[in-house]
Design an enzyme around this catalytic site. Sequence first.
Site, PDB file in Angstrom:
ATOM      1  N   SER A  27       0.825  -1.198   0.000  1.00  0.00           N
ATOM      2  CA  SER A  27       0.000   0.000   0.000  1.00  0.00           C
ATOM      3  C   SER A  27       0.866   1.259   0.000  1.00  0.00           C
ATOM      4  O   SER A  27       1.683   1.446  -0.894  1.00  0.00           O
ATOM      5  CB  SER A  27      -0.952  -0.044   1.204  1.00  0.00           C
ATOM      6  N   ASP A  33     -10.444  -4.793  -4.856  1.00  0.00           N
ATOM      7  CA  ASP A  33      -9.763  -4.058  -3.794  1.00  0.00           C
ATOM      8  C   ASP A  33     -10.480  -2.735  -3.559  1.00  0.00           C
ATOM      9  O   ASP A  33     -10.549  -1.882  -4.444  1.00  0.00           O
ATOM     10  CB  ASP A  33      -8.296  -3.810  -4.189  1.00  0.00           C
ATOM     11  N   HIS A  88      -7.637  -5.631   0.409  1.00  0.00           N
ATOM     12  CA  HIS A  88      -6.441  -4.831   0.163  1.00  0.00           C
ATOM     13  C   HIS A  88      -5.170  -5.476   0.700  1.00  0.00           C
ATOM     14  O   HIS A  88      -4.102  -4.881   0.598  1.00  0.00           O
ATOM     15  CB  HIS A  88      -6.645  -3.443   0.819  1.00  0.00           C
TER      16      HIS A  88
END
Length: 268
Positions: free
Chosen positions: A94, A216, A244
């Site tokens: 991320s 996601d 995610h």
Amino acid sequence: MNLQQRNNIHVQGDGKQTMIFAHGFGCDQNMWRFMAPRFADRFRVITLDLVGAGGSDLRAYDRSKYASLQGYADDLIEIACEYGIGPVQFVGHSVSAMIGMLADLKAPGTFASHMMIGPSPCYINEGDYVGGFTHEDIDSLLDTLESNYLGWASNMAPAIMGVPDRPELGAELTASFCRTDPEIAKQFAKVTFMSDNRKDLPDFRTPTLIIQSSDDLIAPMAVGDYMHRALPHSMLRVVTNIGHCPHLSAPSESSDAMDEFLDRLDRP
């Protein structure tokens, strides 16, 4: 304060190359427990907590330094230089994917490759760009974080994790969010969700793997496709996963994508 204490650094394996894992918002290095050991027979594996997260030393948290992702990127450069043996392969989940990119751009040659899991250069829709959220969405998210961080964490963590058939993972992410100091989490959330690194992508030429979940909430498919088009030397692999955090919910498929990418790097 040394780097090990500041970032709660752990080392496993004794390979001739180094692989560094860095977690995303609200997480800590424990999120890599299904993947990092798989590479410890080939690499010197480094796991860490970003300052303000997990077991990092909260005394090192400086609101001015960490008011942008570059503060975290500077820490990563220090860690790579201190702990790196041979080429450094970086794995970032991320927002840490962008932290890794910023570190590489500031210190060219420090990293041999990047493996980005659920990356996003910008979370906000703008013109033809689809980031997944409107400005109003992000403003509302940040307002909720400010007024009721623990309530937001309890509601959002299971949705971010996905995999409704494995509620224990959603509960784990909720607990991780709730362990984070709320004031630090609020600032990191603002820094994360208001960041825009799209302009940096065309200049980033280090070989990169993009691991994109098929469904996601935070980084939709359009973002992975955009990054693949924008990054000059990238490979995109879509893993069948809702959520995610495929390094937790689809670790084997994610690791296989990393192995394929690393094998390609080794070819003449």
